[in-house]
Structure formats: C-alpha cells, structure tokens
Design a protein around this motif. Structure first.
Motif, PDB file in Angstrom:
ATOM      1  N   VAL A  25      -6.458   4.877   6.645  1.00  0.00           N
ATOM      2  CA  VAL A  25      -7.468   5.796   6.142  1.00  0.00           C
ATOM      3  C   VAL A  25      -8.139   5.241   4.895  1.00  0.00           C
ATOM      4  O   VAL A  25      -9.360   5.282   4.756  1.00  0.00           O
ATOM      5  N   THR A  26      -7.363   4.694   3.968  1.00  0.00           N
ATOM      6  CA  THR A  26      -7.916   4.225   2.694  1.00  0.00           C
ATOM      7  C   THR A  26      -8.425   2.793   2.741  1.00  0.00           C
ATOM      8  O   THR A  26      -9.132   2.373   1.829  1.00  0.00           O
ATOM      9  N   ARG A  27      -8.066   2.046   3.774  1.00  0.00           N
ATOM     10  CA  ARG A  27      -8.428   0.629   3.886  1.00  0.00           C
ATOM     11  C   ARG A  27      -7.987  -0.143   2.644  1.00  0.00           C
ATOM     12  O   ARG A  27      -8.698  -1.006   2.131  1.00  0.00           O
ATOM     13  N   ALA A  28      -6.814   0.182   2.139  1.00  0.00           N
ATOM     14  CA  ALA A  28      -6.296  -0.432   0.918  1.00  0.00           C
ATOM     15  C   ALA A  28      -5.982  -1.910   1.143  1.00  0.00           C
ATOM     16  O   ALA A  28      -5.502  -2.299   2.195  1.00  0.00           O
ATOM     17  N   THR A  29      -6.282  -2.696   0.124  1.00  0.00           N
ATOM     18  CA  THR A  29      -5.874  -4.100   0.116  1.00  0.00           C
ATOM     19  C   THR A  29      -4.761  -4.217  -0.895  1.00  0.00           C
ATOM     20  O   THR A  29      -4.885  -3.780  -2.028  1.00  0.00           O
ATOM     21  N   ARG A  30      -3.648  -4.791  -0.479  1.00  0.00           N
ATOM     22  CA  ARG A  30      -2.503  -4.922  -1.369  1.00  0.00           C
ATOM     23  C   ARG A  30      -2.174  -6.377  -1.579  1.00  0.00           C
ATOM     24  O   ARG A  30      -2.430  -7.218  -0.730  1.00  0.00           O
ATOM     25  N   ILE A  31      -1.571  -6.650  -2.722  1.00  0.00           N
ATOM     26  CA  ILE A  31      -1.046  -7.978  -3.011  1.00  0.00           C
ATOM     27  C   ILE A  31       0.470  -7.860  -2.941  1.00  0.00           C
ATOM     28  O   ILE A  31       1.070  -6.993  -3.582  1.00  0.00           O
ATOM     29  N   GLY A  32       1.062  -8.699  -2.149  1.00  0.00           N
ATOM     30  CA  GLY A  32       2.507  -8.690  -2.006  1.00  0.00           C
ATOM     31  C   GLY A  32       3.101 -10.059  -2.294  1.00  0.00           C
ATOM     32  O   GLY A  32       2.376 -11.056  -2.406  1.00  0.00           O
TER      33      GLY A  32
END
Length: 176
Positions: A25-32
C-alpha cells in the motif's frame, strides 16, 4: 511448549502478512543489512519461524539514526546472540519483491563471541554455523548467492538481489 510454538508461528505468519500488505500500500523503500559472519569454512545462519526456505543470513532493516555498521551488528546480536566485528563490505543489492523495494547492504563480519540464539522469539527459531559448501536444505536463494560470491572471492559486488538475474556482470541461475 508445543502450544507456545504453535501460537508464535501463527502470530509470526499474521505479522508477516500485515507487513507485506502495508509495504504494498505504501510502496515503502527500505534499506536493510545482512551479515556473512564467517568462521573458517562456516557461516552463521538463522532459521526464521516461517517460510518455504526459513534458513538465511542474519539481518534486517535499519532503525532511524543508525549507521549501516550499527544496524548489522545489532541484527546479528538480536538474531544470533553474537557480537561481531565488521571486516568489510561484501556488496550492495537491490530487490523488488512482492510490490516493495529494498536496498540490501551485505557485510563480511568476524564473530567476537559464541552464538546464543534468542529463546521463544517471535521471528527467529535458532542460529547455527553451517558449512559454506553444504548449506542446509531450506536455505533461501539470496543466502546461496551471497555465500557463493564469498566462496569465489568476489568483493564489492553491486547488483540485483535474489529475484534479479544479473549480479556483478555474471548471469546467475536460480537455486532450486
């Protein structure tokens, strides 16, 4: 004990499903971050509570105001109960999976303490050292690829993550 494990498995499954819906839903981009914690010819693997391929490298998402090195040390401590020293950067990867995007930074680390995996953890069942040349059945594809790169002596790898087709200029085949 069996009821407790069943309940933890159920809660974990629902938490993962909720996270996937939120990310879509948010189209979040995360750094892992992920850690190749190496001891001679062995690498630390953690077993997640769910999934078809539950074995993988320790790691996870960064917290706000945390450096990449702080994040990888924290994740290894939380998931494997081990303190580590970051030796070097292994590679940087991009993954677009199930509608969300991740940047994944993989470090080679040296263990400073013995493993002490968490007990009764919602996410992690156990942690162990595994032979790099004979990873256990149920090891995720990304872990196979990163360990393979390490064994071949590749450094500074940049490319797509496990669902991509090209890393470091060499076409890869998917692990079956």
């Amino acid at each position: 004990m069996r009821v407790k494990e069943t309940l933890l498995n159920l809660v974990y499954t629902w938490a993962i499903a909720g996270t996937l819906v939120f990310r879509q839903v948010t189209r979040a981009t995360r750094i892992g971050v992920r850690a190749l914690v190496v001891r001679e010819n062995e690498v630390v693997l953690v077993r997640h509570r769910g999934g078809v391929r539950p074995w993988g490298l320790p790691g996870g998402g960064m917290h706000p105001h945390e450096t990449l090195e702080e994040a990888v040390r924290r994740e290894v401590r939380e998931e494997a109960g081990c303190m580590v020293q970051v030796v070097r950067l292994h590679g940087i990867y991009y993954a677009n999976h199930r509608g969300y995007q991740n940047g994944i930074v993989v470090f080679v680390c040296a263990p400073l303490t013995d493993l002490c995996p968490p007990a009764n953890d919602l996410e992690i069942v156990t942690a162990c050292y595994a032979d790099m040349h004979a990873l256990p059945a149920g090891t995720d594809v990304g872990t196979h690829l990163r360990v393979g790169e390490y064994v071949r002596g590749e450094v500074g790898v940049v490319g797509q993550g496990w669902n991509g087709h090209q890393v470091g200029g060499n076409w890869e085949r998917k692990i079956k």
